[in-house]
Design an enzyme around this catalytic site. Structure first.
Site, PDB file in Angstrom:
ATOM      1  N   ASP A  50      33.155  56.653  34.887  1.00 48.36           N
ATOM      2  CA  ASP A  50      33.263  55.763  34.455  1.00 48.36           C
ATOM      3  C   ASP A  50      34.200  55.050  35.686  1.00 48.36           C
ATOM      4  O   ASP A  50      34.847  55.812  36.341  1.00 48.36           O
ATOM      5  CB  ASP A  50      33.797  55.986  33.436  1.00 48.36           C
ATOM      6  CG  ASP A  50      35.356  54.160  32.219  1.00 48.36           C
ATOM      7  OD1 ASP A  50      34.172  53.991  31.520  1.00 48.36           O
ATOM      8  OD2 ASP A  50      35.673  54.000  33.321  1.00 48.36           O
ATOM      9  N   ASN A  73      38.271  43.497  38.039  1.00 42.20           N
ATOM     10  CA  ASN A  73      38.123  42.140  37.423  1.00 42.20           C
ATOM     11  C   ASN A  73      39.113  41.100  37.790  1.00 42.20           C
ATOM     12  O   ASN A  73      39.096  39.961  38.007  1.00 42.20           O
ATOM     13  CB  ASN A  73      37.553  42.582  36.223  1.00 42.20           C
ATOM     14  CG  ASN A  73      35.459  42.399  35.839  1.00 42.20           C
ATOM     15  OD1 ASN A  73      35.152  42.065  36.846  1.00 42.20           O
ATOM     16  ND2 ASN A  73      35.625  43.477  35.041  1.00 42.20           N
ATOM     17  N   HIS A 106      35.422  38.142  37.814  1.00 46.56           N
ATOM     18  CA  HIS A 106      34.183  38.894  37.048  1.00 46.56           C
ATOM     19  C   HIS A 106      32.476  38.652  38.037  1.00 46.56           C
ATOM     20  O   HIS A 106      32.109  39.691  37.746  1.00 46.56           O
ATOM     21  CB  HIS A 106      34.418  38.142  35.516  1.00 46.56           C
ATOM     22  CG  HIS A 106      34.661  39.001  34.754  1.00 46.56           C
ATOM     23  ND1 HIS A 106      35.303  39.897  34.076  1.00 46.56           N
ATOM     24  CD2 HIS A 106      36.088  37.778  34.546  1.00 46.56           C
ATOM     25  CE1 HIS A 106      36.193  39.370  32.981  1.00 46.56           C
ATOM     26  NE2 HIS A 106      36.996  38.770  33.590  1.00 46.56           N
ATOM     27  N   ASP A 135      30.831  41.828  39.067  1.00 42.90           N
ATOM     28  CA  ASP A 135      29.134  42.019  38.500  1.00 42.90           C
ATOM     29  C   ASP A 135      28.637  42.462  40.243  1.00 42.90           C
ATOM     30  O   ASP A 135      27.587  43.892  39.638  1.00 42.90           O
ATOM     31  CB  ASP A 135      28.756  41.215  37.944  1.00 42.90           C
ATOM     32  CG  ASP A 135      28.713  40.716  36.881  1.00 42.90           C
ATOM     33  OD1 ASP A 135      29.213  41.471  35.679  1.00 42.90           O
ATOM     34  OD2 ASP A 135      28.385  39.743  36.094  1.00 42.90           O
ATOM     35  N   GLU A 176      31.273  50.052  31.677  1.00 44.96           N
ATOM     36  CA  GLU A 176      31.492  50.502  33.447  1.00 44.96           C
ATOM     37  C   GLU A 176      31.299  51.200  33.911  1.00 44.96           C
ATOM     38  O   GLU A 176      31.229  52.262  34.744  1.00 44.96           O
ATOM     39  CB  GLU A 176      32.976  49.916  34.083  1.00 44.96           C
ATOM     40  CG  GLU A 176      34.082  50.535  33.775  1.00 44.96           C
ATOM     41  CD  GLU A 176      34.604  49.881  32.522  1.00 44.96           C
ATOM     42  OE1 GLU A 176      36.170  50.079  31.691  1.00 44.96           O
ATOM     43  OE2 GLU A 176      34.224  49.153  31.670  1.00 44.96           O
TER      44      GLU A 176
END
Length: 340
Positions: A211, A219, A224, A228, A255
């Site tokens: 994770d 973010n 964002h 990505d 994630e």
């Protein structure tokens, strides 16, 4: 052919014959948008669905009363899960005094294609010897053989196209749209497959679950789109980190990523987990909200020897629990299922 498939094909054909015989306009709703067909003594192959609907309605208007189909022979073919074919030989008894076709043997070929859970008519070809024979022929053998060859070629081409489309659809349904690696669906399928294989081989099946640390803050800080890009970079790094036979890298959700490793020993597994942890640090994606100033991950590792006393979800549960302990330990570390 399986009895249930045979019954399905016969039902499709019977429904068609009933609608055609009773001049039922609902038949026009059953033609595929990729339809092709020819009728009677016509030499024209119709490939436009709307044109075929016009021809069908013209047929119904010319002979509006019910016609009688005297069935002589019927052949059912189950080509694929999505394509079936019916070839029928019969006499046509029109509701008129003159028996113009009642002694002629007609042949009808229907191809049904499964589209959006509905069986549609993709091809309809009726051959009637009346008016088709070449010089020196009683029945149009030459032309019928040509029609058969064209039909076989069409079926081969369409079967190949459908197979390719189905393969592409299978790939898309198992691929994460953002990262282009395996998705949760593919992981679930592979987990069950490798678990079943492990039941017979009695080998270890391992799972690494990781994770991204403080990804929400990433973010919030970078946006964002940058988030990505971060996910894409990690996915690419993981998928190129020394793939073994049967190994799967997938995005588990958000994630979180998973690496499924079948038929592996503990020492190799521990080394793989450490390598992945260090590899992600080495790409040094900036992350102002972590202690190191770069993207780091927390890692949970689990391994089991598949048995009938457990199910595959136990492996996921153990890896998830180990990942939770890694986060409690301050993140950016590895925890194994047998560590406390």
């Amino acid at each position: 052919m399986r009895p249930d498939r045979q019954q399905l094909i016969r039902t499709l054909f019977d429904e068609y014959i009933e609608m055609y015989s009773s001049r039922d306009d609902r038949l026009t709703c059953r033609f595929s948008h990729n339809f092709s067909g020819y009728a009677g003594s016509s030499d024209v192959l119709v490939t436009d669905r709307e044109e075929w609907i016009r021809i069908t309605r013209q047929d119904f208007a010319q002979v509006p009363d019910r016609i009688n189909i005297e069935m002589l022979d019927l052949s059912l073919q189950d080509l694929t899960e999505q394509i079936v074919v019916v070839t029928a030989f019969f006499h046509i008894h029109l509701p008129i005094p003159k028996p113009i076709l009642s002694h002629e043997t007609a042949r009808l070929v229907l191809i049904f294609h499964l589209e959006n859970n509905c069986w549609m008519i993709a091809h309809s070809g009726i051959s009637i010897p009346y008016g088709l024979a070449h010089k020196g022929e009683i029945y149009p053998i030459t032309r019928l053989e040509k029609r058969n060859s064209e039909l076989e070629s069409m079926i081969t081409a369409r079967t190949s196209e459908l197979a390719a489309a189905n393969r592409q659809l299978e790939i898309l349904s198992n691929t994460d749209g953002l990262t282009n690696i395996g998705n949760r669906r593919q992981f679930d399928l592979m987990l069950q497959t490798e678990w079943n294989r492990g039941l017979h081989s009695h080998s270890l099946l391992a799972l690494i679950m990781l994770d991204i640390d403080h990804f929400k803050q990433f973010n919030d800080h970078y946006g964002h789109l940058a988030g990505d890009d971060c996910l894409k970079q990690l996915a690419s790094t993981l998928s190129q980190s020394g793939r073994r036979a049967g190994e799967l890298v997938a995005r588990y959700g958000g994630e979180e990523f998973v690496i499924l490793l079948p038929n592996i020993d503990k020492q190799t597994l521990f080394g793989a987990a450490q390598h992945i942890h260090q590899l992600i640090q080495s790409i040094a994606i900036p992350h102002a909200k972590t202690d190191l100033g770069i993207v780091t991950v927390s890692v949970g590792v689990a391994y089991l020897s598949p048995s009938n006393q457990q199910n595959p979800l136990e492996l996921v549960r153990q890896a998830d629990a180990a990942l939770y302990r890694a986060k409690l330990a301050g993140r950016n570390c590895i925890r194994f299922m047998d560590e406390r």
